[in-house]
Design an enzyme around this catalytic site. Structure first.
Site, PDB file in Angstrom:
ATOM      1  N   PHE A 144       0.813  -1.228   0.000  1.00  0.00           N
ATOM      2  CA  PHE A 144       0.000   0.000   0.000  1.00  0.00           C
ATOM      3  C   PHE A 144       0.838   1.265   0.000  1.00  0.00           C
ATOM      4  CE2 PHE A 144       0.925  -0.043   4.545  1.00  0.00           C
ATOM      5  CZ  PHE A 144       1.087   1.308   4.792  1.00  0.00           C
ATOM      6  N   LYS A 168      -0.888  -7.294  -9.316  1.00  0.00           N
ATOM      7  CA  LYS A 168      -1.956  -7.227  -8.312  1.00  0.00           C
ATOM      8  C   LYS A 168      -1.576  -6.155  -7.290  1.00  0.00           C
ATOM      9  CE  LYS A 168      -2.661  -8.705  -4.343  1.00  0.00           C
ATOM     10  NZ  LYS A 168      -3.313  -7.536  -3.743  1.00  0.00           N
ATOM     11  N   GLU A 171      -4.866  -4.065  -2.024  1.00  0.00           N
ATOM     12  CA  GLU A 171      -6.318  -3.862  -1.980  1.00  0.00           C
ATOM     13  C   GLU A 171      -6.670  -2.605  -1.176  1.00  0.00           C
ATOM     14  OE1 GLU A 171      -4.584  -6.182  -0.619  1.00  0.00           O
ATOM     15  OE2 GLU A 171      -5.132  -6.456   1.491  1.00  0.00           O
ATOM     16  N   CYS A 276       9.587   1.821   3.571  1.00  0.00           N
ATOM     17  CA  CYS A 276      10.399   0.684   4.016  1.00  0.00           C
ATOM     18  C   CYS A 276      11.822   1.114   4.303  1.00  0.00           C
ATOM     19  CB  CYS A 276      10.393  -0.411   2.961  1.00  0.00           C
ATOM     20  SG  CYS A 276      11.285   0.065   1.486  1.00  0.00           S
ATOM     21  N   GLU A 378       8.189  -3.927  13.489  1.00  0.00           N
ATOM     22  CA  GLU A 378       8.187  -2.777  12.587  1.00  0.00           C
ATOM     23  C   GLU A 378       7.009  -1.876  12.983  1.00  0.00           C
ATOM     24  OE1 GLU A 378       7.582  -3.959   8.501  1.00  0.00           O
ATOM     25  OE2 GLU A 378       8.624  -2.193   7.736  1.00  0.00           O
TER      26      GLU A 378
HETATM   27  P1  NAD Z   1       1.370  -6.475   3.030  1.00  0.00           P
HETATM   28  O1  NAD Z   1       2.343  -7.590   3.100  1.00  0.00           O
HETATM   29  O2  NAD Z   1       0.248  -6.451   3.993  1.00  0.00           O
HETATM   30  O3  NAD Z   1       0.707  -6.432   1.568  1.00  0.00           O
HETATM   31  C1  NAD Z   1       1.507  -6.495   0.397  1.00  0.00           C
HETATM   32  C2  NAD Z   1       0.765  -7.302  -0.659  1.00  0.00           C
HETATM   33  O4  NAD Z   1       0.633  -8.653  -0.225  1.00  0.00           O
HETATM   34  C3  NAD Z   1      -0.636  -6.783  -0.932  1.00  0.00           C
HETATM   35  O5  NAD Z   1      -0.851  -6.808  -2.328  1.00  0.00           O
HETATM   36  C4  NAD Z   1      -1.532  -7.751  -0.168  1.00  0.00           C
HETATM   37  O6  NAD Z   1      -2.757  -7.955  -0.809  1.00  0.00           O
HETATM   38  C5  NAD Z   1      -0.737  -9.036  -0.147  1.00  0.00           C
HETATM   39  N1  NAD Z   1      -0.899  -9.790   1.111  1.00  0.00           N
HETATM   40  C6  NAD Z   1      -0.975  -9.280   2.356  1.00  0.00           C
HETATM   41  N2  NAD Z   1      -1.023 -10.274   3.272  1.00  0.00           N
HETATM   42  C7  NAD Z   1      -0.983 -11.432   2.585  1.00  0.00           C
HETATM   43  C8  NAD Z   1      -0.959 -12.797   2.966  1.00  0.00           C
HETATM   44  N3  NAD Z   1      -1.012 -13.168   4.251  1.00  0.00           N
HETATM   45  N4  NAD Z   1      -0.894 -13.727   1.988  1.00  0.00           N
HETATM   46  C9  NAD Z   1      -0.826 -13.355   0.704  1.00  0.00           C
HETATM   47  N5  NAD Z   1      -0.836 -12.073   0.295  1.00  0.00           N
HETATM   48  C10 NAD Z   1      -0.906 -11.127   1.201  1.00  0.00           C
HETATM   49  O7  NAD Z   1       2.225  -5.129   3.091  1.00  0.00           O
HETATM   50  P2  NAD Z   1       1.665  -3.661   3.206  1.00  0.00           P
HETATM   51  O8  NAD Z   1       1.102  -3.470   4.564  1.00  0.00           O
HETATM   52  O9  NAD Z   1       0.821  -3.345   2.033  1.00  0.00           O
HETATM   53  O10 NAD Z   1       3.025  -2.817   3.057  1.00  0.00           O
HETATM   54  C11 NAD Z   1       3.841  -2.472   4.154  1.00  0.00           C
HETATM   55  C12 NAD Z   1       4.985  -3.426   4.303  1.00  0.00           C
HETATM   56  O11 NAD Z   1       5.736  -3.462   3.088  1.00  0.00           O
HETATM   57  C13 NAD Z   1       5.973  -3.005   5.371  1.00  0.00           C
HETATM   58  O12 NAD Z   1       6.377  -4.134   6.079  1.00  0.00           O
HETATM   59  C14 NAD Z   1       7.139  -2.422   4.574  1.00  0.00           C
HETATM   60  O13 NAD Z   1       8.383  -2.489   5.224  1.00  0.00           O
HETATM   61  C15 NAD Z   1       7.112  -3.295   3.371  1.00  0.00           C
HETATM   62  N6  NAD Z   1       7.767  -2.672   2.226  1.00  0.00           N
HETATM   63  C16 NAD Z   1       8.978  -3.147   1.882  1.00  0.00           C
HETATM   64  C17 NAD Z   1       9.657  -2.569   0.839  1.00  0.00           C
HETATM   65  C18 NAD Z   1      11.018  -3.061   0.444  1.00  0.00           C
HETATM   66  O14 NAD Z   1      11.469  -2.725  -0.639  1.00  0.00           O
HETATM   67  N7  NAD Z   1      11.676  -3.847   1.285  1.00  0.00           N
HETATM   68  C19 NAD Z   1       9.079  -1.496   0.128  1.00  0.00           C
HETATM   69  C20 NAD Z   1       7.813  -1.059   0.500  1.00  0.00           C
HETATM   70  C21 NAD Z   1       7.157  -1.659   1.573  1.00  0.00           C
END
Ligand code: NAD
Length: 495
Positions: A144, A168, A171, A276, A378
């Site tokens: 997100f 994808k 959401e 991140c 985090e």
């Molecule tokens: P998230 O993991 O909740 O969601 C990311 C994606 O995965 C979304 O498209 C979501 O629909 C899907 N998803 C979520 N939970 C899932 C599950 N249990 N099984 C399968 N799919 C699932 O992450 P977020 O809250 O959208 O983003 C924040 C996180 O992303 C933070 O931890 C941040 O550090 C990390 N992030 C990392 C980087 C990097 O380059 N290392 C960059 C941006 C964000």
């Protein structure tokens, strides 16, 4: 959704609310794409790949150059689309699009980046050469916090290298990615080369299991990242999984005072700490904490907490009520576990109409130790934690013992200290007086240890490698003039 060049409304009966983080009001609904719609997306990407891979790489690069032009033209419109659902300040949203455009600039160099290697006369009139070929249908799953930028880390490199991609988006804020893909179609990307499906676990698992999908690029949190890496690789796919982080900044007593205070505050609280690479764990060496804390608190307090429509906003809301609850829980746990709140941003006053939003102002927590929950988890909000170390060695030890390895930075005027830090610290993206050392796209985004699974990073030459496979051709064209060509030789006998 975008399937085969068309923006479509899903036929699903399962919809997820998208809320405005500034007000808490529902502003859109995103579908769980149906199995049939997802199948259509994969098939259409597969069909598109068959002809797209044969389009000259120069033409593919030219289309990217046009896409870049359109992104510049429509930056304000796209930024509004990001801010409305993500909550980012307008300037931050625009900046994130620019960071994504830099990846497109890198992709435009694909004719050079894709070049193989060749060696003549590796045997008697035998030559050898290598190409890099596209994989086929690739997939991207985005978080997100950077709704367009993370998609731009993925599909420009993938498709300019000759692949197609199914994306994808998160959401929680899906619309701006759809807008950005629609613009790619306007730039001349043929239908099906980039498709967009929506949903949560079902969509993700379909990507992990689908036989047409050759690779998965994931950016997001640890749970999803580990799951996608395990399931995708078990199915024989290439997976690059960028995950969570705890980014430490080391502040040495000899640092440039004013620029360091500014850098810390900007990197800790900008984007409401939802980056991140946000530098949210500050390790003060010697007496630097005592000398700086009042200035940091004063500067952090001066940041304006407001929504994206306010041109003076510095810090927007966090994405959801769930995020806000987690942040509150971690601050409360730190208090309970003996930390001190130097600046408490809980329950800030915001302008009328925004009371239902997910607001928290900059918060500074000091006296944090590695056993506290606020250090172990985090936070992902505008909360900075302060720790102390007696020496640079001790500070480096703290970082290297932390399971994450995304980014880190040191603030010093000593070249010796900077060199020691650069050499000894175990993190993938390192800043020397640079608070958020996200690499420019000619270099790979090199998160390591707990922040990454896979072996080939996003963008840079590694990104091109991730989206291509090598083919090596050994050819023998003996000249007729050569006498006594031996037609029967055991391959292992010749040297
Ligand atoms: P998230 O993991 O909740 O969601 C990311 C994606 O995965 C979304 O498209 C979501 O629909 C899907 N998803 C979520 N939970 C899932 C599950 N249990 N099984 C399968 N799919 C699932 O992450 P977020 O809250 O959208 O983003 C924040 C996180 O992303 C933070 O931890 C941040 O550090 C990390 N992030 C990392 C980087 C990097 O380059 N290392 C960059 C941006 C964000």
């Amino acid at each position: 959704m975008i399937i085969n060049g068309e923006r479509r409304i899903s036929k699903t009966d399962q919809w997820i609310d998208v809320t405005d983080p500034s007000t808490g009001q529902v502003i859109a609904r995103v579908p769980e794409s149906t199995p049939e719609e997802m199948e259509e997306a994969f098939q259409s990407s597969y069909e598109a790949f068959q002809s797209w891979k044969n389009v000259s790489v120069f033409k593919r690069a030219r289309i990217m150059a046009e896409y870049q032009r359109l992104l510049v033209r429509d930056t304000d419109k796209l930024a509004e689309s990001i801010s409305r659902e993500q909550g980012k300040t307008f300037n931050d949203a625009k900046g994130s699009i620019f960071r994504g455009q830099e990846v497109i600039e890198h992709a435009i160099a694909m004719p050079t980046l894709l070049q193989g290697e060749a060696l003549q006369q590796v045997g008697n009139e035998i030559d050898i050469k290598s190409y890099r070929e596209p994989l086929g249908v690739t997939a991207g799953i985005t978080p997100f916090n950077f709704p367009i930028m993370c998609g731009l880390w993925m599909f420009p490199i993938s498709i300019t290298a000759g692949n197609s991609m199914v994306i994808k988006p998160s959401e929680q804020d899906p619309t701006s990615m759809v807008d950005a893909i629609e613009l790619a179609l306007e730039a001349g990307i043929p239908p099906g080369v980039v498709n967009c499906i929506h949903g949560t676990h079902r969509a993700v698992n379909t990507i992990c299991d689908h036989p047409l999908v050759q690779s998965i690029s994931f950016v997001g949190g640890d749970n999803a990242g580990k799951h996608i890496f395990a399931r995708g690789t078990a199915n024989g796919k290439r997976v690059q999984s960028n995950m969570g982080a705890k980014n430490h900044g080391i502040i040495l007593p000899d640092c440039d005072f004013d620029s360091t205070v500014g850098a810390l505050v900007g990197s800790g609280f900008g984007a409401a700490g939802q980056r991140c690479m946000a530098l949210t764990t500050w390790v003060f060496v010697g007496d630097s904490y005592e000398r700086m804390v009042d200035h940091i608190v004063e500067k952090a307090r001066s940041l304006k907490v407001s929504d994206w429509k306010d041109p003076e906003a510095d810090v927007g809301p966090v994405i959801s009520r769930t995020s806000l609850d987690r942040i509150h829980r971690l601050i409360a746990s730190a208090e309970r576990q003996g930390a001190k709140i130097d600046l408490d941003g809980r329950n800030p006053t915001v302008r009328a109409g925004l009371e239902g939003g997910n607001w928290i102002a900059p918060t500074v927590v000091s006296g944090v130790t590695p056993d506290m929950d606020i250090y172990k988890e985090e936070v992902f909000g505008p909360v900075v934690i302060c720790m102390k170390a007696d020496s640079l060695d001790d500070a480096i030890q703290i970082i290297n013992r932390n399971p994450y390895g995304n980014g880190t930075a040191i603030f010093t005027r000593s070249g010796n200290a900077a060199r020691k830090f650069e050499y000894e610290v175990d993190a993938g993206n390192v800043g020397i007086n640079v608070p958020i050392p996200v690499p420019l796209p000619a270099f790979p985004f090199s998160g390591s240890r707990g922040s990454f699974r896979g072996d080939t990073h996003f963008y840079g030459k590694e990104g091109v490698k991730f989206f291509t496979k090598s083919k090596v051709i050994t050819s023998s064209w003996p000249s007729r003039a050569v006498e006594a060509v031996d037609h029967m030789k055991m391959p292992t006998f010749s040297k």
